[in-house]
Design a protein around this motif. Structure first.
Motif, PDB file in Angstrom:
ATOM      1  N   THR A 185      25.989  -0.004  21.277  1.00  9.54           N
ATOM      2  CA  THR A 185      27.020  -0.224  22.004  1.00  9.54           C
ATOM      3  C   THR A 185      27.303   0.552  23.127  1.00  9.54           C
ATOM      4  O   THR A 185      27.186   1.854  23.098  1.00  9.54           O
ATOM      5  N   PRO A 186      27.807   0.132  24.279  1.00 12.74           N
ATOM      6  CA  PRO A 186      28.369   0.827  25.320  1.00 12.74           C
ATOM      7  C   PRO A 186      29.755   1.091  25.090  1.00 12.74           C
ATOM      8  O   PRO A 186      30.298   0.602  24.252  1.00 12.74           O
ATOM      9  N   ASP A 187      30.190   2.517  25.590  1.00 11.47           N
ATOM     10  CA  ASP A 187      31.631   2.614  25.569  1.00 11.47           C
ATOM     11  C   ASP A 187      32.353   2.198  26.736  1.00 11.47           C
ATOM     12  O   ASP A 187      31.922   1.720  27.651  1.00 11.47           O
ATOM     13  N   SER A 224      20.449  -4.690  15.112  1.00 15.51           N
ATOM     14  CA  SER A 224      21.376  -4.545  16.237  1.00 15.51           C
ATOM     15  C   SER A 224      21.241  -5.400  17.571  1.00 15.51           C
ATOM     16  O   SER A 224      20.063  -5.890  17.594  1.00 15.51           O
ATOM     17  N   VAL A 225      22.328  -5.548  18.313  1.00 14.07           N
ATOM     18  CA  VAL A 225      22.278  -6.597  19.478  1.00 14.07           C
ATOM     19  C   VAL A 225      22.790  -5.756  20.602  1.00 14.07           C
ATOM     20  O   VAL A 225      23.947  -5.354  20.372  1.00 14.07           O
ATOM     21  N   PHE A 226      22.172  -5.834  21.778  1.00 13.66           N
ATOM     22  CA  PHE A 226      22.747  -5.374  22.700  1.00 13.66           C
ATOM     23  C   PHE A 226      22.827  -6.190  24.025  1.00 13.66           C
ATOM     24  O   PHE A 226      21.630  -6.835  24.336  1.00 13.66           O
ATOM     25  N   HIS A 274      21.982  -9.979  30.160  1.00  9.03           N
ATOM     26  CA  HIS A 274      20.774 -10.354  29.184  1.00  9.03           C
ATOM     27  C   HIS A 274      21.067  -9.887  27.616  1.00  9.03           C
ATOM     28  O   HIS A 274      21.878  -8.946  27.545  1.00  9.03           O
ATOM     29  N   TYR A 275      20.533 -10.441  26.872  1.00  9.70           N
ATOM     30  CA  TYR A 275      20.853 -10.072  25.255  1.00  9.70           C
ATOM     31  C   TYR A 275      19.555  -9.890  24.643  1.00  9.70           C
ATOM     32  O   TYR A 275      18.592 -10.695  24.771  1.00  9.70           O
ATOM     33  N   TYR A 276      19.553  -8.894  23.758  1.00  6.28           N
ATOM     34  CA  TYR A 276      18.582  -8.321  23.186  1.00  6.28           C
ATOM     35  C   TYR A 276      18.723  -8.106  21.628  1.00  6.28           C
ATOM     36  O   TYR A 276      19.589  -7.397  21.397  1.00  6.28           O
ATOM     37  N   CYS A 277      17.907  -8.487  21.079  1.00  2.11           N
ATOM     38  CA  CYS A 277      18.108  -8.445  19.226  1.00  2.11           C
ATOM     39  C   CYS A 277      16.928  -7.392  19.119  1.00  2.11           C
ATOM     40  O   CYS A 277      15.669  -7.535  19.447  1.00  2.11           O
TER      41      CYS A 277
END
Length: 421
Positions: free
Chosen positions: A42-44, A178-180, A185-188
């Motif tokens: 996760t980003p802060d 985790s997912v980012f 864009h979305y990364y699994c």
């Protein structure tokens, strides 16, 4: 060619964090370059990205592990996490939510919010416990402002406005630990690999999985990650630059582009074809008007709708003559905020075209005090014209055209582009 290569390397510089680990032994035990499976990403609120594994965390794309309690002292192992950024509810804007078994923790500025931890169902009704992953999905990328919660191959879509949860099964997507969300864009992430997916359908397109060590961390001998150094700012040369109506700023150099409004997430570059797939190679100029972005290459104009993902408007590209009423090489172009005129620089002249007219034609043709201009940008502060690794500041397009003494040139700096001063 050497200059272009150096400039492209600039774009591939990832965020750097040099915090010391708790001990060499602990750092070695959780070396992400050895190939591990992250528990959460996760980003802060400042855009720094945290990668969690067990009771350790890495801050940024480079650097050793630290204990997660050094940043978030009330948590140890994290099952899932996301930052709530795109929301109308300012009480949770830019808060990070961590999930442990049946509990959720809310942090802001690395401080646990009063009343937390709470039961997951109390904060996110309909969302199950013991989650694998979570990620925010704003409207435009999802149908509504939502959070996607992952458990096995089920995805629980939580609508932030209605507080309702709908469950889908994405059997074609690997089980995500985790997912980012990164640059829309979305990364699994699964194992030490990742798979990019569509956040609405779960569809996977392209060649996946890919090894995360090539893209999301600096690891010796791994593709994008090993041995990069930022280019000197004195070597930077732009082809085009624009800021669209949503505030996204794009700098173009050679066949690559950078999103500089995402600087806090690291300065990254991608091929132009990644976002504007019909345009290959270097651009001559670019400008934004209303909700569209105009890309000029040779004697062709490509117009894209500036939605979440750019879409080429039917019937394009068209010739410069047909679209803007001009001919010849374009060196730079820009539109000032709230105006309907595009200022087009050709050699040592600036031609104005009224974008509300049909057909479009040159309404004013003025000489310029500068030659060899590479790119231009107009914002609330005035006009910047770029020439090599320097730029010139003018208060308005008319001052640019009418002034006979050029202002003192200023160098492109690391604060602007992430290069090395």
């Amino acid at each position: 060619m050497e200059l272009v290569t150096k400039t492209l390397l600039l774009c591939l510089v990832l965020a750097v964090t040099n915090a010391a680990p708790t001990s060499p032994q602990e750092s070695a035990a959780v070396d992400r370059c050895a190939g591990i499976e992250f528990d959460a990403i996760t980003p802060d609120e400042n855009g720094a990205t945290f990668f969690f594994k067990g009771d350790h965390v890495w801050k940024g794309f480079h650097g050793p592990a630290q204990l997660s309690t050094e940043f978030f002292k009330e948590i140890g192992h994290v099952g899932a996490a996301f930052r709530m950024h795109n929301t109308e509810d300012q009480t949770v804007h830019d808060h990070i939510f961590f999930f442990q078994d049946d509990k959720v923790f809310s942090y802001y500025n690395q401080t646990l919010e009063p009343g937390y931890p709470k039961e997951i169902q109390e904060v996110f009704p309909g969302v199950p416990t013991h989650l694998d992953a979570a990620v925010e999905c704003p409207k435009g990328e999802c149908k509504t402002d939502s959070v996607l919660f992952f458990k096995g191959q089920d995805v629980h879509v939580y609508d932030l406005a209605t507080k309702l949860t709908k469950t889908k099964t994405w059997s074609d997507l690997p089980t995500c630990t985790s997912v980012f969300r990164w640059l829309e864009h979305y990364y699994c992430f699964h194992g030490h690999d990742f798979t990019r997916f569509n956040p609405v359908s779960g569809e996977v397109t392209g060649q996946y999985p890919k090894d995360a060590r090539h893209y999301f961390m600096n690891c010796t001998n791994f593709g994008h990650g090993g041995g990069r150094r930022p280019v000197n700012c004195s070597d930077v040369k732009l082809d085009a630059v624009t800021t669209d109506d949503s505030g996204r700023t794009y700098y173009f150099t050679g066949p690559m582009f950078m999103r500089l409004d995402t600087r806090r997430d690291g300065v990254h570059a991608f091929p132009i074809t990644r976002t504007w797939k019909e345009v290959a190679g270097a651009l001559d100029a670019v400008f934004s008007y209303t909700d569209k972005i105009y890309l000029i290459k040779g004697d062709q104009v490509y117009i894209y709708k500036s939605d979440a993902h750019f879409t080429l408007i039917d019937g394009y590209p068209k010739s410069l003559q047909e679209e803007l009423g001009i001919e010849g090489q374009v060196d730079a172009a820009f539109v000032c905020p709230g105006e309907q005129t595009v200022h087009i620089i050709q050699g040592q002249r600036m031609k104005d075209v009224d974008l509300t007219a049909t057909p479009r034609a040159v309404t004013r043709d003025l000489p310029l005090p500068l030659s060899d201009i590479d790119a231009g940008l107009c914002d609330s502060d005035g006009v910047k014209v770029f020439k090599g690794s320097q730029y010139y500041d003018y208060k308005s397009p008319m001052i640019l055209a009418m002034g006979r003494i050029a202002p003192h040139p200023q160098p492109i700096t690391s604060a602007m582009m992430g290069c090395k001063d």
